[in-house]
Scaffold this active site. Structure first.
Site, PDB file in Angstrom:
ATOM      1  N   THR A   1      -4.836  -5.629  -1.438  1.00  0.00           N
ATOM      2  CA  THR A   1      -4.004  -5.998  -0.299  1.00  0.00           C
ATOM      3  C   THR A   1      -4.442  -7.366   0.221  1.00  0.00           C
ATOM      4  O   THR A   1      -5.640  -7.625   0.322  1.00  0.00           O
ATOM      5  CB  THR A   1      -4.141  -4.961   0.826  1.00  0.00           C
ATOM      6  OG1 THR A   1      -3.813  -3.682   0.309  1.00  0.00           O
ATOM      7  CG2 THR A   1      -3.217  -5.297   1.995  1.00  0.00           C
ATOM      8  N   GLY A  55      -4.757   3.886   3.051  1.00  0.00           N
ATOM      9  CA  GLY A  55      -3.610   3.773   3.935  1.00  0.00           C
ATOM     10  C   GLY A  55      -3.250   5.015   4.712  1.00  0.00           C
ATOM     11  O   GLY A  55      -2.797   4.920   5.860  1.00  0.00           O
TER      12      GLY A  55
END
Lengths: 132, 174
Positions: A1, A55
């Site tokens: 990310t 997440g």
């Protein structure tokens, strides 16, 4: 990310996050952090956040928005709010970290795991990069 | 007000212990390039929104980092991308998920924010929106890198053979 947060000369904040996700993730899973409120948040006068991490935990704890809430309602500093939530989710399986900037230009970049890549540039153009 | 910009760049399963000096230098250079892209916007009095887009695009364009061109594979061997953006000045936000195609996924999220009445598009609808918004689209081959493909094969092999997860936290997130 990957992600970025910024404060501009007019005092406005913004955040952006982009990811390919976790290698070999389940098809269709949206569990990495580019979810508004979980891994991405920006609100003038409080903070801008971009997160990377496990997440599902970031979503369940609305991590990015939680930092803003602690600043607005709890009167916490950016540093205290950001470091606090990253420490709290670590024992819950919430490995990862985030970058944050507030409306006064303070920067916080807490994490609770390895594999973190960071950088910051200030108004005078001075750069810092780091890998952990 | 003195501007400031911070970035993070994930590198997937490249572990700190296995990183060579040349690789480390390349990662630092990639981070510096992204910082300079964002600073170029801010130093001219530009908006924070445009600065974060410029910085993230630089990271997406660099195959070292696992977004955009360095996107990772899902368990089915297909690439999926997610991106989100938010403007603190007015709480506008945009996000995309579960598609492969936009050369710069962050531009897709920004287009959702600026060119639609919505916040979040996913899957085929997100891809259709990207095309209608005029974004540059790429075939899956553009985003594929051999290093990412090998990472997938290694992980699938670990699962097939029942090898224990090494629990390295760097593997746990994209």
């Amino acid at each position: 990310t990957v992600g970025a947060v910024a404060l501009d000369s007019a005092g406005h904040l913004a955040a952006a996050t982009s990811t390919g996700g976790m290698t070999a993730k389940a098809e269709g899973r949206v569990g990495d952090s580019p979810v508004i409120g979980a891994g991405t948040w920006a609100e003038d006068n409080t903070c801008a956040i971009s997160a990377t991490g496990h997440g599902e935990i970031f979503i369940r704890h609305a991590v990015a928005h939680e930092i803003s809430s602690r600043m607005r309602w709890g009167g916490q500093s950016l540093k205290k709010a950001a470091e606090g939530i990253i420490a709290e989710i670590a024992p819950l399986g919430g490995s990862g970290g985030l970058i944050a900037v507030d409306g006064e230009g303070n920067v916080s970049m807490p994490f609770n795991c390895s594999g973190m890549y960071r950088g910051v540039v200030r108004g005078d153009g001075s750069l810092e990069t780091a890998i952990f | 007000m003195s501007p400031v910009l911070a970035i993070h760049g994930g590198a997937g399963v490249i572990l700190r212990a296995s990183m060579t000096a040349d690789m480390e230098a390349a990662y630092h250079e990639g981070l510096r390039t992204a910082l300079q892209a964002g600073h170029a916007v801010l130093s001219k009095g530009g908006k924070a929104l445009d600065a974060v887009v410029a910085a993230v695009m630089a990271l997406e364009d660099d195959p070292l980092f696992n977004a955009g061109r360095g996107a990772v594979f899902n368990a089915e061997g297909r690439l999926e991308m997610d991106a989100a953006i938010m403007d603190g000045s007015d709480r506008r936000a945009g996000a995309i998920a579960g598609l492969c195609g936009p050369r710069n996924p962050i531009l897709a999220a920004k287009a959702v924010m600026e060119k639609s009445d919505h916040v979040f598009f996913a899957g085929p609808g997100a891809a259709a929106f990207c095309r209608s918004a005029g974004l540059v689209m790429e075939d899956e081959s553009y985003f594929r890198t051999e290093r990412r493909w090998k990472s997938l094969q290694d992980e699938l092999e670990r699962r097939r053979t029942g090898q224990a997860d090494d629990n390295d936290e760097a593997r746990k997130h994209g």
